[in-house]
Design an enzyme around this catalytic site. Structure first.
Site, PDB file in Angstrom:
ATOM      1  N   SER A 161       0.836  -1.205   0.000  1.00 10.76           N
ATOM      2  CA  SER A 161       0.000   0.000   0.000  1.00 10.76           C
ATOM      3  C   SER A 161       0.875   1.261   0.000  1.00 10.76           C
ATOM      4  CB  SER A 161      -0.944  -0.045   1.210  1.00 10.76           C
ATOM      5  OG  SER A 161      -1.916   0.968   1.148  1.00 10.76           O
ATOM      6  N   HIS A 213      -7.549  -5.427  -0.928  1.00  8.83           N
ATOM      7  CA  HIS A 213      -6.333  -4.661  -0.680  1.00  8.83           C
ATOM      8  C   HIS A 213      -5.502  -5.182   0.496  1.00  8.83           C
ATOM      9  CE1 HIS A 213      -3.664  -1.265  -1.014  1.00  8.83           C
ATOM     10  NE2 HIS A 213      -3.921  -0.880   0.226  1.00  8.83           N
ATOM     11  N   ASP A 229      -8.594  -3.474  -6.570  1.00  5.47           N
ATOM     12  CA  ASP A 229      -8.557  -4.338  -5.380  1.00  5.47           C
ATOM     13  C   ASP A 229      -9.461  -3.831  -4.271  1.00  5.47           C
ATOM     14  OD1 ASP A 229      -7.257  -2.182  -4.230  1.00  5.47           O
ATOM     15  OD2 ASP A 229      -5.403  -3.245  -3.769  1.00  5.47           O
TER      16      ASP A 229
END
Length: 670
Positions: A250, A625, A572
């Site tokens: 991320s 995610h 995602d």
């Protein structure tokens, strides 16, 4: 907090009685108004008690179920699952150990925003007894024990973006910093466990924890975090005799992109490692769910402290978020706190309209949102074109309009939209109120005219959204402009790009001179992901946030990309595929001005498949995610690279989305 407010109410009643004794004759209207206020107060706190009781019951039930599930012998859930779905496959670590793979390259984990734990080192009186206790991560017990104190200590100084006076909150260190976000909710734990199957341990695994709230460069200024990461990598390479494999997730991917420029740059701005440091120390960088080009979700978060999940919650229970029924304005407190976190600005969309699209064009034009699985072939495209011409499919989405005020504006041709210039509006402090002190936001300094002007501008693209955020969040954006940039470089040899504000933008910086290094973009697809929003003005009330996602804006059919005021695209669930994959698909592919040494880049997509049943937890094939961190295919790829495999040996690219097609539509000088 409820008891405290009741006591204040009692004191207020005493004051009122004193006044009545001194003034025996009162106006009849005044008596009626006082009676109305007393009735409202009793009703309000009755709601608070009921709601707190309900929240307490839900939390208690969750912890009981979690305890019971964790108390079961591991064989029982596995036995039930296998009875339903058949024998479970071996975890990747077990499978690859049987193939003969063993520990080879040391690995470095770089966590993303919010997934790393934060603990208290110094605080105010309200935080008594919390020294070195987690304020973020773990059980989050202090959120409901002392919520205002929690918000105060997790907020940063609104002028400096660093510690407020008398408060020091620091990242937790070690693998425990981000193995679990909360009890039972893994982040890195599954990957760590599978690496351990190959023989990895703490001397060959390192969690590069950092304070994800502050700007990247300030993690070095305040905590010397990047210096410690550099030293730890050098030590791991020296003691193990092998280059490291770095695994950012991320926002951690942007942080490590910044680190690779910092470590090469001369002191004092950089780490002084020299131009070949990355080539000497890093075998590969495996970026998981990377927001390389930013995310529209970051815009919604700054603009109105919400996104799709908040809009859904507001649709189901509008009174909870839109009014002060709890005596604790949740969104206002969240906005005030998160607008002090400079790191959030690293994820504002980069590249402007060239990347994200104009009022009438975007790279994802023609994408068909369907409840059924997408088929990527020409026959399907022809069928969709015919169906759309017959009105059987939803209209093509104007994804370039990141914010539109009203569904009609979102769908209209740009020539039909009449707009006004919001930047000329006068900021009048007529919304400010002393009662808003605890939940003050910069909206309290905007007048009604300025708020209306923002809405009357009608629509904002990636090019104009920066002007919007500078208008509604000037303090945040002023701080951010010193640390982040969102453009596309004309000439990367210009000395100005040696400044750290450009280092986390892949469109304004060069990859390191490391021809032997590999870069992977690994991310989930097959989940509707936020791409653009339909907004409306909020109903006015005290200390309110004037803009909100219009959760009543929906498409005409189940295959529409619009639901609850949010336009979605492939990704995602958090990062659109365009942001995660473009640089490896085109921007860095081969020798380009962004990748002058020709570092090899690979795309590895993981098509989302939800868990077959509840006993599978978050599943082993998830593309979401965070849940992707437990995806067996992803973990296997990581373990193979850590054990020495190259991208060629993995099979090069694995793609399910239209990332290459979308990337070709973007006219970017390479």
């Amino acid at each position: 907090m409820s008891l405290l407010r009741r006591r204040k109410g009692s004191e207020s009643d005493k004051d009122s009685n004193t006044t009545r004794d001194s003034k025996p004759i009162e106006d009849e209207d005044s008596k009626t108004e006082k009676a109305r206020r007393e009735k409202t107060k009793k009703s309000k706190w009755g709601c608070v008690d009921s709601c707190c009781w309900l929240v307490g019951c839900i939390c208690s039930l969750w912890w009981i179920l979690l305890f019971l599930y964790n108390a079961l012998p591991a064989s029982i859930p596995q036995y039930v699952t296998e009875a339903i779905t058949g024998p479970l496959p071996d975890p990747p670590g077990v499978k690859l150990y049987k193939e003969g793979l063993r520990v080879k390259h040391p690995v470095v984990f770089v966590p993303g925003i919010v997934t790393g734990g934060l603990e208290l080192w110094e605080g105010h009186n309200c935080a008594e007894g919390l020294f070195r206790k987690r304020l973020w991560g773990g059980t989050f017990g202090e959120v409901y024990k002392r919520p205002l104190c929690w918000v105060e200590h997790l907020s940063l100084d609104n002028e400096t973006g660093l510690d407020p006076p008398g408060i020091r909150v620091r990242p937790v260190s070690g693998l425990v910093a981000a193995d679990y976000f909360a009890p039972g909710y893994f982040v890195w734990a599954v990957l760590i466990a599978n690496l351990a199957r190959l023989g990895y341990e703490e001397k060959t695994m390192y969690m590069a924890a950092y304070d994800w709230r502050i700007s990247f460069q300030n993690t070095e200024v305040r905590d010397q975090t990047m210096s410690r990461i550099k030293s730890n990598i050098e030590l791991m390479v020296k003691t193990n005799g092998k280059k490291v494999v770095v695994i950012p997730h991320s926002m951690g991917t942007l942080y490590f992109l910044h680190f690779m420029k910092w470590v090469e740059a001369p002191a004092p701005m950089g780490g002084g490692g020299g131009p070949d440091w990355c080539d000497k120390h890093i075998k590969a960088v495996l970026n998981i769910g990377a927001p390389f080009l930013g995310v529209p979700k970051a815009v919604a978060g700054i603009f109105s402290a919400e996104a799709k999940d908040i809009a859904v919650a507001r649709a189901f229970a509008p009174v909870v978020l839109d009014n002060d029924i709890f005596g604790f304005q949740t969104l206002q407190h969240m906005m005030r706190m998160t607008r002090t976190w400079d790191s959030t600005m690293s994820m504002i969309p980069k590249g402007g309209e060239t990347i994200w699209g104009t009022l009438d064009w975007s790279p994802e034009d023609g994408y068909a949102c369907s409840s059924k699985k997408q088929k990527n072939n020409d026959t399907k495209a022809v069928q969709q074109k015919d169906q759309r011409s017959q009105g059987l499919l939803a209209k093509s989405v104007n994804y370039g309009r990141i914010i539109s005020f009203g569904k009609a504006v979102a769908e209209a041709h740009s020539s039909k939209i009449e707009r006004t210039n919001f930047k000329d509006a006068i900021m009048v402090n007529n919304l400010a109120n002393t009662t808003c002190k605890d939940v003050w936001t910069e909206y309290n300094e905007m007048g009604i005219g300025a708020i209306r002007a923002v809405a009357d501008h009608k629509v904002y693209t990636a090019g104009s959204v920066l002007d919007l955020l500078n208008f509604v969040a000037p303090k945040l954006m002023t701080r951010g402009s010193a640390h982040f940039s969102y453009g596309i470089a004309d000439n990367l040899d210009d000395p100005k790009y040696e400044h750290y504000k450009y280092w986390s933008n892949p469109l304004e910086t060069k990859l390191p001179n490391a021809p032997d290094m590999e870069i992977y973009s690994m991310y989930g697809v097959g989940i509707p992901t936020e791409r653009a929003y339909v907004y409306k003005l909020s109903p006015p009330f005290e200390c309110y946030i004037p803009f909100q996602i219009d959760n009543s804006a929906d498409g005409e059919n189940e295959d529409s990309c619009l639901s609850g005021g949010v336009y979605t695209v492939d990704g995602d669930e958090t990062i659109p595929a365009l942001s995660a994959g473009f640089m490896s698909a085109k921007g860095w592919r081969g020798k380009t001005r962004f990748n002058p040494s020709g570092i090899r880049t690979y795309i590895r997509e993981y098509n989302h498949a939800p868990p077959a049943n509840l006993l599978e937890g978050r599943g082993t094939q998830s593309g979401a995610h965070v849940d992707i961190m437990g995806n067996f295919a992803l973990i296997e790829d990581i373990l193979r690279v850590a054990a020495g495999a190259t991208g060629e040996e993995l099979g090069r690219d694995r793609v399910f989305s239209n990332i290459f097609k979308w990337s070709e539509k973007i006219n970017l000088k390479l």
